[in-house]
Every structure is written in C-alpha cells, then in structure tokens.
Scaffold this motif. Structure first.
Motif: not given
Lengths: 158, 116, 639
Positions: A94, A98-100, A102, C6, C64, C67-68
């Motif tokens: 974060l 980027a995303r959590f 990641q 988020h 969401y 980790g994408n």
C-alpha cells in the motif's frame, strides 16, 4: 491427572538424549524457516520444529528449569511483534502505491538465493517467528496448567 | 484420482462424528473432533492429485504450456487446515483442564449445569 | 490519499493490528487498552462509512485482488475482496455494533481482571466478522468463520469464575467446530469440481448444473453456515453462550456473529449456487425458519434467567429473518434484510439493558429481581423501547419489518398456492403475540412489581453505559418512523445487488464474463409497503402515554406507599395478586406470570426440557442428524 514428584528428576538417559537432540532441532528448524521459499518447508513447519525445543527441555529437566530458562511473558509479546511485522510487510504494498500484499521487492537477488522471492521471503520469516514464539508459549502454558493442580477452583454461584 | 484416499477420508469423518456423539469422556470428544479434521485434510490433499504429475516447483525457463504437475492449491489449503486443527485441539484441551478443575470430573453426563 | 478501493482491506487490518498492538502495549495500563480499542473501532467505522457513497449511492461494486493477482485467461488465481451493496449493508451493521460495544465495555468491564485478553479477543472477533462479510473468496470466508469461532469461545468462557462459563465455552467449541468442519468439507468438494475458489467464478460455473457432488457440497455448506446462524436444531450452544458471556459481548454475538451466519446463507443460496428459484430449497429454508421461530419463543417463556430468555428470543427472531429470506422473492429478501438490521438494534439494546441490570445488582435471576424501575428509571425507558420494538408495536422499527415479513409470506402463499406458506403466515403472527407476552412477563418480573430488600441500594448505571443505550433507542424509533428512507438507501440496493449477480461477476472476472455464462439480469425492484402513516401512529402513542402518566400522577395521593418486602417474608414476591382472598397472598412470583399456560402445555415443555439436556453429546447428535436429513432432502428433491 496428578503428576508424580519423581518426574522432575529424570534419569541420565532422557537428559542426555534431550541435550544431544536440542541443537539439531533448533538448527534444522531455523534452516526450514529461512529456506522456505527455495525448498519445501516455510514458516509454520519450521516454527513448530523450533518450538519443540520447549518440550525437549521439559522432558529432560522438568518444569521448573524450563520456566527459568524461557520467560512466558517475553514469548507472548514477541508473538504479537511477529504478527505486527507481518501486517506491516503486507502493507508495504500500500505504501508503495500498489495493492495490499503485492510483491514489491521483486529485484532483490536471483532465483535460488536465500533472499530472492520478494515480499514473500520476509513474510515467511515473520510467520516463522510468530509460530515459534506462539507454539512455544502454548506448550509452556499447558505445562504450567498441568503442573499446579493442587489448588482447587472456587466457582461463584448465581 | 485415488479411490482409497477418498474412502479412507469419509470413513475417518464418519468415525469422528460417531466418537463425538457417543463417547462420554471429554478428552475422547476432543479426539473425535481431531479425527474429523484429519479426515477432511486427507480429502483436500487428495483432490489435487494428477496421475504422473511432478512437484509444482519450476524455474521460469522450464515452465511451458503443457507441463504436467500436481495442483499446488489444495496443498496450501491443507496446510492452513492442519494449523487450524492444531489450534482447535489446543483450545479444547485447555478448556477441558479448566473444566476438570471446576467440576472434578471429566464426564459429560455430570457437566450439565446449563440446561432446560 | 489513496483511493477508496483500499478501504475495505485497511478497515479489516486495522482491527487485527489493534489486537496485536494491545498484546504488546496494553498489558499493564487500562488507558492504553481503551485508547487502542476505541481508535481501531473508530477508524474501521469511518472507513466503512466512507464507502457508502460509492457502493450504495452510486451502485458501484468494488473488486480488489490481493497482491494484484488478476484472473488469467478467465480463471481466478488470487484472493479477491468484493464489496457490493449486500456486503456493505452487513459491514455497516458490524462496525456500528463494534463501536457501541466498545464504548459500553469501558465502564461495564471495569470490575473484571485480565482485561487485556478481553480487548484482544474482542478486536479479533470484530476483524474476523468484517473480513467475512467483505470477502469474495470461499476459503477466505471459512478462515474468517474459524477465527470468529475461536474468539467467541474465548469470550463466552471469559468470566470463568462464574458458574457455567467454561462449560458453555466448551459446548460452543464442539458444536462450532462441527459446523466449520462441514463447511470446509463442502469447500473441498467444490474445489475438486470447479478448480476455483472465487465466489464470482463459482457462481457462473455452478448455476443450473447440479451434479451429485455439487449437491453434496451444497448440503454440507448449507448445514455448516446454518450452524453459524444458530437456527434450530443448532441453537443449543447459542443459548448457553449468550447467557454466560459479558453483556457487551452478548450484544456483539446476537447483533453481529448471528448476522454473519445469515449473510453466509444468503450468499450461498442466492449467489454461489443461485438455487433460490427452486421451490424445494425455498421450502427447506422456510421450514427451518418456522421451526426456529416457534421453538425459540416457547422455550423463552419457561426461562428463569434474564439473559437466557433474551438469547432464546434472539434465536426466534433469526427464524423470522430466515423465513423471509428463504421465500425467494424480492419482497421477502427485503423483509429479511430489514428485520436483520432491526434485530441488531433492538436486541443489542435489550442485552445492554440486561448488562446494566447485572452491573447494578449483581444477578440476572428473574426470581430475585423486581421493582427496579424506581431505582433505574432511564434503563427502564430504554428497555421498554426495546421490548415494544421486538414485539412489533407501532411506531417502532419492529412493526415495520414484521409487517413486511407477514406481507411477503402471505404473497408467497397466494402466488404459489402451497398450504404450508399460509401456515407459516399464521405461525409468524402467533409467535409475535407470544413474544409480546413473554416481554410483558419480563418487564413485570424485573422492572415492575416489588423491590426485594436485598436490592434496596441499587443505583443508576454510569453515563458512559447509558450512551450506547440511548443511541440505539433513538435509532429504533427513527428507523421505524422513516422506514421508506431506510428502504430506499439501504435495503433496495442490497436486495437488488443480491438478485442481480451479473454485475458482481463482471466486476471480478472481466467484462462480458457473466453474459457468456448465461446470467440474466432482473429489473430493479421497489418494495410496496402497505398504506400506513407512521407519524399519526407516533402521535397516537404519545397521546396514550401522556394520558397514562397523567393517570398515575393524579392518583398518587390516594395510593398506599408500597415499600420493600420485609426481611422475614417467606417468598418475597407477594406483589402479584391473582384472585381469591385478599388476605391470603398467592405464592406465585412475578416471573411465573404465565403459570396457567405452562401448566396446560406441560407435555410439550417436558419434551423441550429433555431435549435441551445440557449434554454435549446430545447437542452434537442433533447437528449430525439434521445434516443427514438436509443431505437426504437435497438429494431427493433438489434438481
């Protein structure tokens, strides 16, 4: 469920057996934690192996000696520290936009090294630390509960 | 797909249910709960088996379309489930120790203060 | 700042992080513990409220991937969190309950020791329920259910110096673990069939193609989630656990943990399997709901403990929610969701009042309480508002949602022609009347009547405990009076999101996926409430209340002073006068107001008493037998 007093003074065979196996358990468990992303193993498996040191000490030396060597309060605080480090590592994604969870440390090391898989390596270390302190605390707590069952519990009625 | 694994896991689960329903001693009930968990773990890890597949560990250069490996996802699910089973055992046994100290018996026929 | 996608994950992780920080820093100082708990609950509340605008008002679905890890070639490979209107509805209920319980437990728990364990377990329970309602992955839901079970066991057995707490915790653990194991077994069978764990992808694969193994998975997951919602015959640990847990935790159990099970069942039947258009599944859920309603309220009439009675009422009201949600129509689903929200409000209020009584007097035994309205008037008013709401009196919120439930079941009976639904309507109304009867009994036994000498010096509870009670009472009245606003902003988006899965699937897996799998959209639905004007009812209620107060004040002069019962009184509760000679008081205590009813139905109550035997083996037998019956029913009738 009363323990005999004789179990506190174990004989030489059990004590020396525990003495010899203990360093192997510790080192091998640490190896399984550290190389979790390269070979089979990982946080939980290695953590349980290292925590078995508590049991080995108890078998060899009895409860009083184990409680003197390992402090329960320290284990409890360290378990929570391991969990906090895990959450902060996951939140690194974060902070870097980027995303959590990641994988943001992708260009550290080559394939096959110790530190090579990005965030997952550090998360595995954090999980291993948490499991070794957590399971150790659990084992010590159960041994403590079994140790003093001379006192009776008073229960309040309504 | 291995038939023996599936049959064994269902037998374990049924045995575990039988132990929880019919045994009176509290520690036997806890063991029954563990047997149910082990049966389910065996079932989960058997669903991922592919006959003749290799272990799912590859370098990016060796990995191509058509490489035949065992499914890694059920292995991760089983690991999580084993951890949960260990925690259930720990918690249940702590409660049994506390109950024994309060009621001085570990028989589920006597531990019935809340009823009706 | 970071974009709002988020926020769901941050809200859940804040609660868990608060729990871990409490272990490290909160061992010695109560101020640090309270600060951390309030901070985590407050941050989670604000973050979830900030999601109201995108999700409920604009109708967007937040998807969401952790980790994408986005889906590759139409297969989901990561863990996905998906927030649509249904999930946000339950998440709002969750964070609201957590915040109020946190404020209440600042003063309520001050006499207990080892409070660091309490706050750690409480924050982890909140985090796990929030994670459960926000997730879009079936295995992640199972993990959150397990965390919820463990922390609930710890909290139910928290006061282990009182009789029965550890026993309630143990029974809760055995039955809860049976339920979670069945859910895990169902998830494993689903994975073996579909090779995916994502709810959106499962929903597009499974609908309409029910092979024998997926029917088995459906039966197992249905039973597992039903164990978590505490419907009959899985309700037995709930009755024990709500009694022995501290009152702030009982409010969280009945307001949040129950609803998580109901949410799981709605997700399972409406979205993953999309089986709610089959009449056999509807019949199954309505049968469960009707039995739950009836058993809950009749068992409540026979109780002698305040919180155990409230626990059985909680079980009965969940029966209403399951009946309404199991009808399969849009009106039924709206009624079920509305009643779930109202149940959190009024049942939470009732449990907080019970906690206030316990804090002030030290007992919850109905035979030893009485006449507390003179000493604790504000608690009495809050309790009366809660009691009127649960019985379904206008203009409170219980009336609006129960009326909607009656309407939905009746319409179903008319359109389907099945005699069982007509019977269900009658049962719903009768249970409502019995709920009112039971609450008259409780009010008489606890708040009115004669004050025993032992309780002479009870005082009103502190202001910090009264604040959550006042907030909930005001919300009970407001949601009852402004029900159309509630329906427009909260219920309709949630019900529409449940019935139209194509949006959910498209957002997670990519555009056009749902159309390729054959998912059809249902046009948006607006519930029609029957014609009644709540403002007029409120005016009538106020006028009647004013007349009543005038009558009491006017007659105060010629009414003899009722003092506390003398020390040497044999029974201590002679205030209840039934009939016969005035000089010979009847030996019936206030908590036995319906002794005639109980005597007439002696056979039924004896059978029920034997069923709730207290042995953990019997309770496990009911779970396994009901699971077997559900499996046989599904294999026989669900095509």
């Amino acid at each position: 469920m009363k323990l005999k007093d004789g179990i506190k003074e174990t004989n030489v065979v059990v004590k020396s057996g525990a003495d010899m196996i203990l360093p192997f358990a510790l080192v091998f468990g640490l190896y399984v934690i550290l190389f979790g992303t390269v070979s089979p193993g990982g946080g939980f498996q290695g953590g349980v192996m290292v925590a078995s040191a508590c049991l080995l000490l108890y078998l060899g030396y009895g409860y009083k000696a184990t409680a003197n060597m390992i402090n329960r309060e320290v284990l409890e605080v360290n378990e929570a520290l391991g969990a906090i480090i895990y959450v902060l590592l996951a939140a690194c994604g974060l902070f870097m936009g980027a995303r959590f969870c990641q994988n943001v440390f992708t260009d550290i090391g080559k394939v096959g090294d110790l530190i090579s898989a990005g965030t997952v390596t550090f998360m595995s270390f954090a999980v291993g630390y948490k499991v070794l302190t957590g399971v150790g605390f659990l084992l010590l707590l159960m041994l403590y509960l079994l140790g003093d069952d001379d006192e009776e519990e008073e229960v309040e009625e309504e | 797909m291995i038939i023996v694994n599936y049959i064994a896991s269902v037998v374990l689960i049924a045995l575990g249910f039988y132990v929880i329903v019919s045994k009176k001693h509290l520690i036997k009930i806890v063991i029954g709960m563990s047997i149910v968990d082990y049966g389910i773990n065996l079932f989960i890890v058997s669903t991922g088996f592919n006959e003749g597949g290799t272990a799912p560990i590859y370098k990016m250069s060796e990995f191509f379309r058509g490489s035949y490996f065992v499914d890694p996802v059920p292995q991760a699910l089983t690991l999580t489930s084993i951890v949960i089973g260990a925690c259930v055992d720990a918690m249940a046994l702590s409660l049994v120790i506390k109950l024994y100290k309060q009621y001085h018996t570990a028989d589920s026929d006597e531990i019935r203060r809340l009823r009706g | 700042m970071m974009s709002y996608i988020h926020f769901p994950v941050i809200a859940m992780m804040t609660l868990f992080l608060g729990a871990f920080l409490t272990v490290v820093f909160g061992r010695k100082s109560q101020a640090v513990r309270v600060f951390l708990a309030l901070l985590s609950s407050g941050i989670a509340f604000c973050l979830i409220c900030a999601l109201i605008k995108p999700v409920l008002i604009d109708g967007e679905v937040i998807s969401y991937w952790m980790g994408n890890w986005s889906p590759v070639e139409g297969y989901a490979i990561g863990i996905g969190y998906e927030v649509d209107a249904l999930g946000l509805f339950f998440a709002l209920i969750t964070v609201f309950t957590v915040l109020l319980s946190c404020v209440y437990s600042i003063r309520y728990m001050e006499r207990d020791s080892s409070l660091d364990f309490y706050y750690v377990l409480f924050l982890m329970l909140s985090g796990s329920v929030l994670g459960l309602v926000l997730t879009g992955d079936v295995f992640n839901m199972f993990i959150m259910i397990e965390i919820m079970t463990f922390t609930s066991v710890g909290l139910a057995a928290f006061r282990n110096n009182r009789a029965g707490s550890v026993e309630a915790g143990f029974k809760y653990l055995v039955i809860g673990s049976l339920g979670s194991s069945m859910t895990l077994f169902g998830v494993a069978i689903l994975y073996g069939n579909c090779h995916t764990l994502n709810m959106a992808q499962l929903s597009s694969i499974l609908a309409g193609k029910l092979t024998p193994s997926t029917v088995m998975a459906f039966a197992l997951m249905f039973t597992g989630l039903a164990v978590k919602s505490y419907i009959v015959p899985f309700h037995t640990p709930a009755a024990d656990a709500y009694t022995t847990a501290p009152a702030s935790i009982s409010m969280v159990f009945s307001g949040m943990v129950n609803k998580a099970g109901v949410y799981g069942m709605i997700r399972l039947t409406y979205m993953i399997f999309r089986a709610m258009d089959k009449s056999s599944v509807q019949l199954l859920m309505v049968i469960f709901g009707v039995i739950t309603m009836f058993v809950g309220v009749t068992m409540a009439l026979a109780q002698h403990d305040f919180k155990r009675l409230l626990a059985f009422h909680s079980i009965s009201q969940i029966g209403y929610v399951i009946t309404a949600a199991g009808l399969g129509s849009a009106l039924g689903l709206t009624a079920g969701l509305f009643h779930a929200m109202n149940h959190t409000l009024f049942k939470g209020l009732l449990f907080l009042c019970a906690g206030a009584v316990f804090y002030a007097t030290g007992t919850t035994n109905l035979d030893r309480l009485g006449g507390l309205s003179k000493k604790m008037p504000k608690t009495t008013i809050c309790f009366l508002i809660g009691a009127f709401s649960i019985s379904g009196l206008p203009p409170f919120n219980g009336f609006a949602s129960k009326w909607l439930v009656y309407q939905a079941v009746y319409e179903k009976a008319v359109t389907s022609g099945n005699i069982f639904y007509a019977f269900a309507t009658v049962a719903a109304v009768v249970v409502s009347v019995m709920t009112l009867a039971s609450f008259i009994k409780v009010t008489q036994a606890v708040f009115f009547g004669q004050l025993p000498a032992a309780l002479e010096d009870t005082r009103e509870v502190p202001a910090l405990m009264r604040l959550p009670m006042w907030i909930m009472s005001c919300l009970c009245v407001l949601t009852g009076v402004f029900y159309d606003q509630v329906s427009k902003w909260l219920l309709m988006p949630a019900a529409n999101a449940t019935l139209n899965v194509s949006d959910y699937i498209d957002k997670m897996m990519g555009e056009g996926y749902a159309a390729g799998a054959g998912v059809v959209n249902i046009p948006a639905f607006a519930p029609r409430f029957s014609f009644w004007n709540p403002v007029l009812w409120l005016l009538l209620f106020v006028i009647v209340l004013a007349a009543f107060c005038l009558a009491i004040i006017g007659s105060k002069g010629d009414r003899a002073q009722i003092s506390a019962a003398p020390e040497d009184a044999v029974d201590g509760k002679y205030a209840t006068f039934f009939s016969g000679e005035k000089s010979l008081p009847s030996h019936v205590s206030g908590s036995d107001l319906f002794w005639g009813f109980k005597k007439n139905w002696k056979g039924y109550f004896k059978v029920m008493d034997d069923i709730h035997s207290g042995r953990v083996n019997d309770y496990a037998l009911y779970v396994v037998a009901a699971a077997a019956l559900v499996t046989v029913f599904m294999f026989g009738f669900v095509r």
